[in-house]
Design an enzyme around this catalytic site. Structure first.
Site, short mmCIF file in Angstrom:
data_model
loop_
_atom_site.label_atom_id
_atom_site.label_comp_id
_atom_site.label_asym_id
_atom_site.label_seq_id
_atom_site.Cartn_x
_atom_site.Cartn_y
_atom_site.Cartn_z
N TYR A 1 14.24 -0.30 13.31
CA TYR A 1 15.66 -0.19 13.00
C TYR A 1 16.47 -0.64 14.23
O TYR A 1 15.92 -1.06 15.25
CB TYR A 1 16.01 1.22 12.55
CG TYR A 1 15.39 1.55 11.21
CD1 TYR A 1 15.75 0.85 10.07
CD2 TYR A 1 14.43 2.57 11.09
CE1 TYR A 1 15.17 1.13 8.83
CE2 TYR A 1 13.86 2.86 9.85
CZ TYR A 1 14.22 2.14 8.73
OH TYR A 1 13.65 2.42 7.51
N GLY B 1 4.86 15.10 7.15
CA GLY B 1 5.73 14.45 6.18
C GLY B 1 5.13 14.46 4.79
O GLY B 1 5.47 15.27 3.93
N GLU C 1 -17.92 19.23 -18.63
CA GLU C 1 -18.22 18.12 -17.72
C GLU C 1 -19.71 17.83 -17.79
O GLU C 1 -20.53 18.71 -17.52
CB GLU C 1 -17.82 18.45 -16.28
CG GLU C 1 -18.28 17.45 -15.23
CD GLU C 1 -17.92 16.00 -15.57
OE1 GLU C 1 -18.85 15.17 -15.62
OE2 GLU C 1 -16.72 15.72 -15.77
N LYS D 1 -12.68 6.85 2.87
CA LYS D 1 -12.02 7.50 1.74
C LYS D 1 -12.32 8.99 1.64
O LYS D 1 -12.03 9.62 0.61
CB LYS D 1 -12.45 6.82 0.43
CG LYS D 1 -12.13 5.33 0.36
CD LYS D 1 -10.65 5.07 0.35
CE LYS D 1 -10.33 3.58 0.26
NZ LYS D 1 -8.89 3.33 0.27
N ALA E 1 -20.02 17.34 -24.04
CA ALA E 1 -19.34 17.87 -25.22
C ALA E 1 -19.81 17.14 -26.48
O ALA E 1 -20.07 15.93 -26.45
CB ALA E 1 -17.84 17.74 -25.07
#
Length: 666
Positions: free
Chosen positions: A174, A318, A412, A430, A458
């Site tokens: 800036y 932040g 699951e 990651k 399922a």
């Protein structure tokens, strides 16, 4: 609390006493009104962080010179007295929670966008603030003096609006930064050349602000301590020019980077926790003034250690407070296992705001504005919800349904929860992604009306036995494998050199140990997944080629990840082939077509990363079976269409609530 004595120790700076050491630094939100005024949702956004125990909140940058110094599309303004009442309303609300409130005043200079401000931007010199940016006009001395006065006028309004401190932005490309940095400042007058001259404009601003607010009102200055660009200011250079800014500064907010190194400003996910603390320590030791440090700080112990070791006096969080507004209160009350830790993906925050001009969002926090509770929004009768799929979308849906009072069952088929997020998190860069499924699982475990079946696929029968009122399908996605000659015959097959991302992840430990220096690695697919593979192998010294059918690599990446990725490709000398189509997969090469010419790209390891496709195998059977029954069926997340975690989290939360409301169950 005893465990983190330094975090919860008050700090007094002149007339401001901060109750703890946690700071929300300034971050643009795009929540402001079109004319630069605060909105109610904007106030509520900050109010949640105050209510959550944050010691000091520094509002996002406000414009001191409109439109010339404007930044963004809905930036707040402090260039006129008419904005004071709105800001007073905000400070009054936040003070009720014992939170101190500051605001950052700023002039964007060359970082302003001509099409938004309607005129040519200005700067120290006629140098763009980023690669490809607009060429600014050099300010005259008379204009410099006028802008200095506007900073002072804005600071006086800050004081009148009830703020506890004012922050002056002198970093991040800036206007003040454009004078401080030799990359931007090419002047030959008293505002250019030596460190003292380049600091002259910033010093004039600080001195004039001090004159406006008086001797006891705290002044914070945010700096880019290292610009991370050749020819730019290093930490040593910054310590020199700060000698000329120091006198009237009460707190240094020590950040880093410029527009072209934004991955070191809005921290990339691979940067370690608290990585920037050495910079704040250097400033603190030289000038003996309190400093704020930021940089992927999520864990309380990391924050405590930085404070205990004297590297900083205040901890800036932040994106961490976007994701978890209640960070301070949860840590103070010993509820660390309930922290929703930012995963540094930069998609909903930087990606939305900077890249797309959208309001700020968060991948892991589906509601950044309102209270994170369903209190008063409970089902009015016994309601059974069955969720199929324990990835992040399914877990969010299951937790939301259970928190709304539903008896919830989660299937699951894997032996563990977390889905694709767990898989991607096995890549070294990651690993932060693991924090999100960890949070969801801890949240699920605390809900007595949420029953989880892992290692259980399922079926229509098992779902029917649970007498569902609502069925939520969240079965995720698998790699997209188009009918390219040789692909299905080789990918992830025993003894084959060709793998998908899952083939890499399956043997990630082997690849971590494997010496691939100088080996040829070819990656087909220039999206996020392909770039993850490239990053992994370039770090190990492989000779990498990336192949992309589109004219550019990383088209849909957020702005931070894109800059990071393009820098990585350049620095690691990756061969990037765009507008290149994969024709055939062979044992040790890819046959491709580029510019209507066929080529062979040889490899020791080949990876095909062409994206993902949704999988909803059971869904048609469920829809047919329950067609004549009073059962609502939903499909969410990647099983609808392969996307990112943010879309699945959002649907898991909001589609679940909206469905319960539509059925008059809430």
């Amino acid at each position: 609390m005893k465990k983190y004595n330094n975090i919860f120790k008050p700090l007094t700076v002149k007339t401001m006493t901060i109750k703890n050491r946690i700071v929300m630094p300034p971050m643009g939100s795009n929540f402001g009104g079109a004319n630069g005024e605060l909105t109610e949702e904007h106030i509520k956004y900050y109010e949640q962080r105050a209510k959550g125990g944050t010691g000091l909140i520094i509002l996002e940058n406000v414009c001191v010179d409109f439109p010339l110094g404007s930044n963004g599309t809905t930036q707040l303004r402090m260039n006129h007295d008419c904005f004071i009442p709105g800001f007073y309303k905000l400070t009054d609300r936040l003070h009720k929670y014992g939170t101190c409130v500051a605001v950052q005043i700023n002039h964007s200079g060359a970082s302003a966008v001509p099409s938004r401000i309607g005129i040519q931007p200005v700067s120290s010199s006629n140098v763009p603030s980023k690669t490809g940016g607009a060429i600014p006009r050099e300010l005259t001395k008379e204009e410099i003096i006028e802008i200095v006065e506007k900073y002072a006028q804005a600071a006086k309004r800050v004081q009148m609006a009830g703020f506890d401190a004012v922050e002056i932005h002198a970093g991040h490309s800036y206007l003040i930064s454009q004078f401080l940095s030799p990359l931007y400042n090419k002047r030959t007058d008293e505002f250019g050349g030596s460190a003292e001259n380049r600091a002259r404009f910033g010093r004039m601003v600080i001195d004039k602000v001090r004159e406006a607010v008086g001797p006891m009102f705290p002044i914070i200055v945010r700096i880019s301590a290292d610009e991370f660009l050749e020819g730019g200011n290093t930490l040593e250079d910054t310590l020199e020019y700060l000698e000329y800014l120091n006198a009237e500064v009460d707190i240094f907010n020590v950040s880093s980077a410029l527009n072209d190194t934004i991955q070191f400003q809005i921290d990339a996910n691979y940067l370690e926790d608290g990585w920037r603390a050495y910079m704040s320590k250097a400033v603190r030791e030289k000038f003996d003034k309190p400093t704020i440090t930021t940089g992927n700080i999520r864990n309380p112990q990391v924050a405590e250690d930085i404070l205990a070791e004297g590297k900083a006096d205040l901890i800036g969080m932040g994106r961490g407070l976007i994701a978890e507004p209640n960070w301070a209160n949860k840590v103070k009350c010993g509820k660390e296992d309930t922290l929703r830790k930012c995963i540094s993906c930069n998609i909903g925050c930087a990606g939305h705001r900077i890249g797309l001009n959208r309001p700020l969002r968060c991948t892991i926090n589906p509601d950044v504005i309102n209270e994170d509770t369903l209190e008063g929004r409970k089902v009015n009768k016994t309601t059974n919800v069955v969720v199929i799929g324990g990835g992040t979308a399914g877990l969010e849906a299951a937790c939301t349904a259970a928190e709304a009072g539903c008896t919830t069952f989660l299937f699951e088929k894997r032996s563990y929860l977390g889905g694709l997020a767990r898989e991607i998190a096995k890549l070294p860069a990651k690993d932060r992604i693991n924090d999100f499924p960890d949070y969801l699982i801890n949240r699920a475990n605390k809900l007595k009306n949420l029953i989880t079946f892992t290692g259980t696929e399922a079926t229509v029968e098992s779902v029917e036995n649970l007498k569902p009122d609502v069925i939520i399908n969240a079965t995720g996605s698998v790699p997209l494998l188009p009918p390219i000659t040789g692909l299905l015959d080789r990918i992830d097959k025993e003894g084959s050199k060709v793998r998908s991302i899952f083939g890499l992840i399956k043997d990630i430990e082997m690849f971590k140990e494997l010496d691939v220096k100088g080996k040829k690695v070819a990656v087909v697919g220039g999206g996020a997944v392909g770039l993850d593979v490239v990053e992994f192998f370039t770090e190990k010294g492989a000779d990498v080629t990336i192949i992309e059918r589109l004219p550019m690599i990383g088209r849909d990446l957020d702005v931070v990840t894109k800059v990071q990725s393009m820098t990585m490709l350049k620095e690691k000398e990756v061969r990037a082939m765009t507008s290149t189509s994969l024709l055939e997969v062979r044992d040790d090469n890819f046959k491709v077509n580029v510019d209507n010419e066929d080529q062979e790209i040889e490899f020791d390891f080949g990876f095909v990363c062409l994206g993902m496709r949704g999988v909803a195998t059971l869904l048609p059977e469920l829809e047919e079976h329950f067609e004549d029954k009073d059962v609502e069926i939903m499909n969410i997340g990647d099983s609808v269409r392969a996307r990112r975690i943010i879309e699945g989290t959002n649907e898991g939360r909001y589609l679940t609530i909206e469905t319960l409301e539509r059925l008059n169950l809430i």
